[in-house]
Design a protein around this motif. Structure first.
Motif, PDB file in Angstrom:
ATOM      1  N   THR A  96       0.831  -1.212   0.000  1.00 47.25           N
ATOM      2  CA  THR A  96       0.000   0.000   0.000  1.00 47.25           C
ATOM      3  C   THR A  96       0.858   1.251   0.000  1.00 47.25           C
ATOM      4  OG1 THR A  96      -1.859  -1.118   1.070  1.00 47.25           O
ATOM      5  CG2 THR A  96      -1.755   1.274   1.287  1.00 47.25           C
ATOM      6  N   LEU A  97       1.976   1.233   0.721  1.00 40.68           N
ATOM      7  CA  LEU A  97       2.893   2.373   0.705  1.00 40.68           C
ATOM      8  C   LEU A  97       3.352   2.671  -0.713  1.00 40.68           C
ATOM      9  CD1 LEU A  97       4.635   4.460   2.268  1.00 40.68           C
ATOM     10  CD2 LEU A  97       6.403   2.678   2.416  1.00 40.68           C
ATOM     11  N   SER A  98       3.690   1.619  -1.463  1.00 39.45           N
ATOM     12  CA  SER A  98       4.125   1.807  -2.849  1.00 39.45           C
ATOM     13  C   SER A  98       3.019   2.422  -3.694  1.00 39.45           C
ATOM     14  CB  SER A  98       4.547   0.460  -3.433  1.00 39.45           C
ATOM     15  OG  SER A  98       4.877   0.587  -4.809  1.00 39.45           O
ATOM     16  N   LYS A  99       1.783   1.958  -3.487  1.00 34.38           N
ATOM     17  CA  LYS A  99       0.656   2.509  -4.251  1.00 34.38           C
ATOM     18  C   LYS A  99       0.443   3.987  -3.932  1.00 34.38           C
ATOM     19  CE  LYS A  99      -1.820  -1.897  -4.619  1.00 34.38           C
ATOM     20  NZ  LYS A  99      -3.049  -2.640  -4.274  1.00 34.38           N
ATOM     21  N   ILE A 100       0.551   4.337  -2.658  1.00 40.79           N
ATOM     22  CA  ILE A 100       0.383   5.739  -2.267  1.00 40.79           C
ATOM     23  C   ILE A 100       1.477   6.606  -2.874  1.00 40.79           C
ATOM     24  CG2 ILE A 100       0.410   7.331  -0.299  1.00 40.79           C
ATOM     25  CD1 ILE A 100      -0.844   5.060   1.367  1.00 40.79           C
ATOM     26  N   ALA A 101       2.713   6.108  -2.844  1.00 39.15           N
ATOM     27  CA  ALA A 101       3.844   6.871  -3.380  1.00 39.15           C
ATOM     28  C   ALA A 101       3.730   7.089  -4.881  1.00 39.15           C
ATOM     29  CB  ALA A 101       5.156   6.152  -3.050  1.00 39.15           C
ATOM     30  N   ASN A 102       3.032   6.176  -5.553  1.00 40.56           N
ATOM     31  CA  ASN A 102       2.945   6.260  -7.012  1.00 40.56           C
ATOM     32  C   ASN A 102       1.561   6.633  -7.520  1.00 40.56           C
ATOM     33  OD1 ASN A 102       5.684   5.226  -8.173  1.00 40.56           O
ATOM     34  ND2 ASN A 102       5.225   3.860  -6.457  1.00 40.56           N
ATOM     35  N   GLY A 103       0.659   6.997  -6.600  1.00 37.29           N
ATOM     36  CA  GLY A 103      -0.637   7.516  -7.008  1.00 37.29           C
ATOM     37  C   GLY A 103      -1.620   6.487  -7.509  1.00 37.29           C
ATOM     38  N   ALA A 104      -1.457   5.225  -7.116  1.00 36.48           N
ATOM     39  CA  ALA A 104      -2.415   4.199  -7.536  1.00 36.48           C
ATOM     40  C   ALA A 104      -3.743   4.390  -6.815  1.00 36.48           C
ATOM     41  CB  ALA A 104      -1.850   2.810  -7.246  1.00 36.48           C
ATOM     42  N   ALA A 105      -4.826   3.945  -7.462  1.00 37.72           N
ATOM     43  CA  ALA A 105      -6.167   4.078  -6.872  1.00 37.72           C
ATOM     44  C   ALA A 105      -6.974   2.837  -7.232  1.00 37.72           C
ATOM     45  CB  ALA A 105      -6.844   5.340  -7.371  1.00 37.72           C
ATOM     46  N   ASP A 106      -6.533   1.678  -6.745  1.00 44.95           N
ATOM     47  CA  ASP A 106      -7.148   0.421  -7.144  1.00 44.95           C
ATOM     48  C   ASP A 106      -8.088  -0.159  -6.095  1.00 44.95           C
ATOM     49  OD1 ASP A 106      -5.153  -0.159  -5.338  1.00 44.95           O
ATOM     50  OD2 ASP A 106      -4.518  -2.001  -6.351  1.00 44.95           O
ATOM     51  N   ASN A 107      -8.285   0.546  -4.982  1.00 38.77           N
ATOM     52  CA  ASN A 107      -9.265   0.132  -3.986  1.00 38.77           C
ATOM     53  C   ASN A 107      -9.770   1.370  -3.266  1.00 38.77           C
ATOM     54  OD1 ASN A 107      -7.402   0.694  -1.744  1.00 38.77           O
ATOM     55  ND2 ASN A 107      -6.367  -1.205  -2.328  1.00 38.77           N
ATOM     56  N   MET A 108     -10.697   1.200  -2.337  1.00 33.98           N
ATOM     57  CA  MET A 108     -11.292   2.365  -1.679  1.00 33.98           C
ATOM     58  C   MET A 108     -10.264   3.126  -0.857  1.00 33.98           C
ATOM     59  SD  MET A 108     -13.908   4.284  -1.327  1.00 33.98           S
ATOM     60  CE  MET A 108     -15.311   3.332  -1.916  1.00 33.98           C
ATOM     61  N   LEU A 109      -9.364   2.424  -0.187  1.00 29.38           N
ATOM     62  CA  LEU A 109      -8.371   3.102   0.652  1.00 29.38           C
ATOM     63  C   LEU A 109      -7.465   3.996  -0.179  1.00 29.38           C
ATOM     64  CD1 LEU A 109      -6.414   1.534   3.603  1.00 29.38           C
ATOM     65  CD2 LEU A 109      -5.281   3.050   1.981  1.00 29.38           C
ATOM     66  N   THR A 110      -6.869   3.437  -1.233  1.00 36.38           N
ATOM     67  CA  THR A 110      -5.932   4.235  -2.031  1.00 36.38           C
ATOM     68  C   THR A 110      -6.652   5.342  -2.805  1.00 36.38           C
ATOM     69  OG1 THR A 110      -6.056   2.541  -3.778  1.00 36.38           O
ATOM     70  CG2 THR A 110      -4.200   2.426  -2.233  1.00 36.38           C
ATOM     71  N   SER A 111      -7.896   5.098  -3.205  1.00 37.08           N
ATOM     72  CA  SER A 111      -8.660   6.147  -3.884  1.00 37.08           C
ATOM     73  C   SER A 111      -8.953   7.303  -2.945  1.00 37.08           C
ATOM     74  CB  SER A 111      -9.971   5.568  -4.431  1.00 37.08           C
ATOM     75  OG  SER A 111      -9.732   4.578  -5.402  1.00 37.08           O
ATOM     76  N   THR A 112      -9.278   6.967  -1.703  1.00 36.64           N
ATOM     77  CA  THR A 112      -9.583   8.006  -0.722  1.00 36.64           C
ATOM     78  C   THR A 112      -8.341   8.815  -0.373  1.00 36.64           C
ATOM     79  OG1 THR A 112     -11.291   6.554   0.185  1.00 36.64           O
ATOM     80  CG2 THR A 112     -10.688   8.454   1.514  1.00 36.64           C
ATOM     81  N   VAL A 113      -7.167   8.170  -0.383  1.00 34.55           N
ATOM     82  CA  VAL A 113      -5.913   8.897  -0.157  1.00 34.55           C
ATOM     83  C   VAL A 113      -5.765  10.011  -1.181  1.00 34.55           C
ATOM     84  CG1 VAL A 113      -3.399   8.727  -0.323  1.00 34.55           C
ATOM     85  CG2 VAL A 113      -4.667   7.038   1.006  1.00 34.55           C
ATOM     86  N   LEU A 114      -6.009   9.704  -2.449  1.00 30.72           N
ATOM     87  CA  LEU A 114      -5.832  10.714  -3.497  1.00 30.72           C
ATOM     88  C   LEU A 114      -6.846  11.848  -3.382  1.00 30.72           C
ATOM     89  CD1 LEU A 114      -5.094   8.531  -6.659  1.00 30.72           C
ATOM     90  CD2 LEU A 114      -3.485   9.748  -5.193  1.00 30.72           C
ATOM     91  N   ALA A 115      -8.030  11.538  -2.842  1.00 33.85           N
ATOM     92  CA  ALA A 115      -9.075  12.559  -2.724  1.00 33.85           C
ATOM     93  C   ALA A 115      -8.998  13.342  -1.421  1.00 33.85           C
ATOM     94  CB  ALA A 115     -10.453  11.891  -2.826  1.00 33.85           C
ATOM     95  N   ALA A 116      -8.157  12.897  -0.486  1.00 36.35           N
ATOM     96  CA  ALA A 116      -8.145  13.476   0.866  1.00 36.35           C
ATOM     97  C   ALA A 116      -7.773  14.948   0.860  1.00 36.35           C
ATOM     98  CB  ALA A 116      -7.182  12.690   1.755  1.00 36.35           C
TER      99      ALA A 116
END
Length: 400
Positions: A96-116
């Motif tokens: 998940t850290l890698s996804k956050i660092a690279n802007g991935a949005a493949d589930n609700m958690l990572t999508s919400t990070v980008l919208a936060a």
């Protein structure tokens, strides 16, 4: 600092996921309202039912939830991002850290990070060798460059059976970091160091000791404005009429009853950098107030009224250099025309206007739909009153 705060708790797919249940309870005991979003992998360690039972909210996992879900909107990540004061991801796996660092949005958690729109606080938790790997260290540097906050893992016995640095920190340390992050956010906010006065709720104009003229205002919008200003760093004074809702912590409150009492308190605090007139002030008051209850058989069939002080006009006439004056307008017809006229007549900088004819808007509702107007600007904002308040102030001060 956590009391009254709205926190998203993100849980990812590591063995430490079970500890997130204890963190959730600790956040609640500190006074926070918590919603949980999990990665699909996290549900293999702890079921969603555990977190939904504890949080009293449905757990968000998929961007496209099941059709029978209570929240089946694929835009849920946006509404949650707007709702939150803080986003905590504990534990946060290397994946998940890698996804956050690279802007991935493949589930609700990572999508919400980008919208936060709120501070993001990450607790990386994994095996020691994984944590020390160049890729993970680079991702940690990247997310910190984004302005995200990191609490490094502790050393100790790991699920692999090895000793190393990768354990989720103790709950009390995570709570301390939450407080620190919120404190830093407030101290760097657009209203940091500013004095803000907010008026809220109804006024009561007494006819006699048991009868009065008033309105249905709950004070919810004004209280939301006060809380939003506080979250942006302001020193807030809240002057309010008779309400039943809970007073916000950390905010100076002054109780008033009549329009005249409100006028006097506003005059006493008119040196504020920002004045937000959200109170529903009675326009008229009885010419005569009886000291004893008026008996029906002795009462007149009419009541003589006189106008109450026009507080917003007085503020507009006595505005200090650099002071920002925000008024409210509630209408039943010709909303924009009446709001623009009020903006000019009262010498206000902004008017927040809403119509009683709109659904989910107006008195007592938890939601609102408003038009925010200045002489050169106009936007429409809708949602929970807490989010409307945040967006109103964010737009005015150009800081989200």
């Amino acid at each position: 600092m956590l009391s009254g705060k709205r926190i998203i708790l993100g849980v990812t797919g590591g063995i430490a996921a079970y500890k997130a249940a204890f963190l959730l309870r600790a956040l609640q005991k500190a006074g926070a309202e918590v919603r949980v979003t999990m990665t699909p992998a996290a549900t293999r360690f702890v079921g969603t039912e555990t977190f939904s039972s504890l949080s009293k909210h449905e757990v968000a996992v998929d961007v496209f939830p099941e059709k029978d879900s209570a929240t089946d909107s694929w835009t849920q990540h946006i509404s949650w991002a707007e709702w939150a004061d803080l986003f905590v991801i504990a534990p946060c796996t290397a994946n998940t850290l890698s996804k956050i660092a690279n802007g991935a949005a493949d589930n609700m958690l990572t999508s919400t990070v980008l919208a936060a729109r709120c501070p993001l606080f990450i607790c990386p938790t994994m095996d020691g060798e994984m944590f020390e790997s160049p890729a993970v260290q680079k991702n940690l540097e990247t997310v910190q460059e984004f302005g995200y906050h990191i609490l490094e893992p502790e050393e100790g016995y790991l699920a692999s059976g090895l000793e190393g640095k990768g354990r989720l920190p103790e709950t009390n340390l995570i709570l301390e970091k939450c407080n620190t992050v919120l404190s830093q956010y407030r101290s760097n906010g657009p209203l940091a160091g500013k004095k803000v006065v907010v008026t809220a709720g109804p006024t009561r104009e007494h006819i006699d000791p048991v009868r009065f003229i008033s309105n249905p205002s709950s004070g919810k919008m004004g209280f939301a404005m006060a809380k939003a200003a506080q979250n942006m760093g302001a020193d807030v004074t809240l002057i309010h009429g008779p309400v039943t809702i809970e007073k916000p912590e950390g905010i100076t409150t002054i109780e008033i009853e009549s329009a005249q009492e409100l006028f006097e308190q506003v005059q006493n605090h008119s040196d504020a950098n920002v004045v937000i007139m959200a109170a529903a002030v009675s326009d008229f008051t009885p010419k005569e107030t009886h000291q004893q209850k008026v008996k029906k058989d002795k009462a007149d069939s009419s009541i003589q009224l006189k106008k109450t002080p026009d507080i917003l006009s007085w503020l507009g006439d006595h505005k200090n250099d650099g002071q920002i004056l925000i008024g409210f307008a509630m209408e039943t017809e010709n909303l924009l025309e009446n709001a623009k006229d009020k903006l000019e007549r009262k010498n206000a900088d902004w008017i927040v206007a809403n119509s009683l004819n709109d659904d989910d808007s107006g008195f007592a509702s938890d939601k609102n739909k408003v038009h925010l107007l200045s002489k050169n600007d106009s936007i429409q904002i809708e949602g929970l009153k807490s989010e409307v308040a945040r967006q109103v102030l964010s737009h005015i001060f150009k800081n989200s």
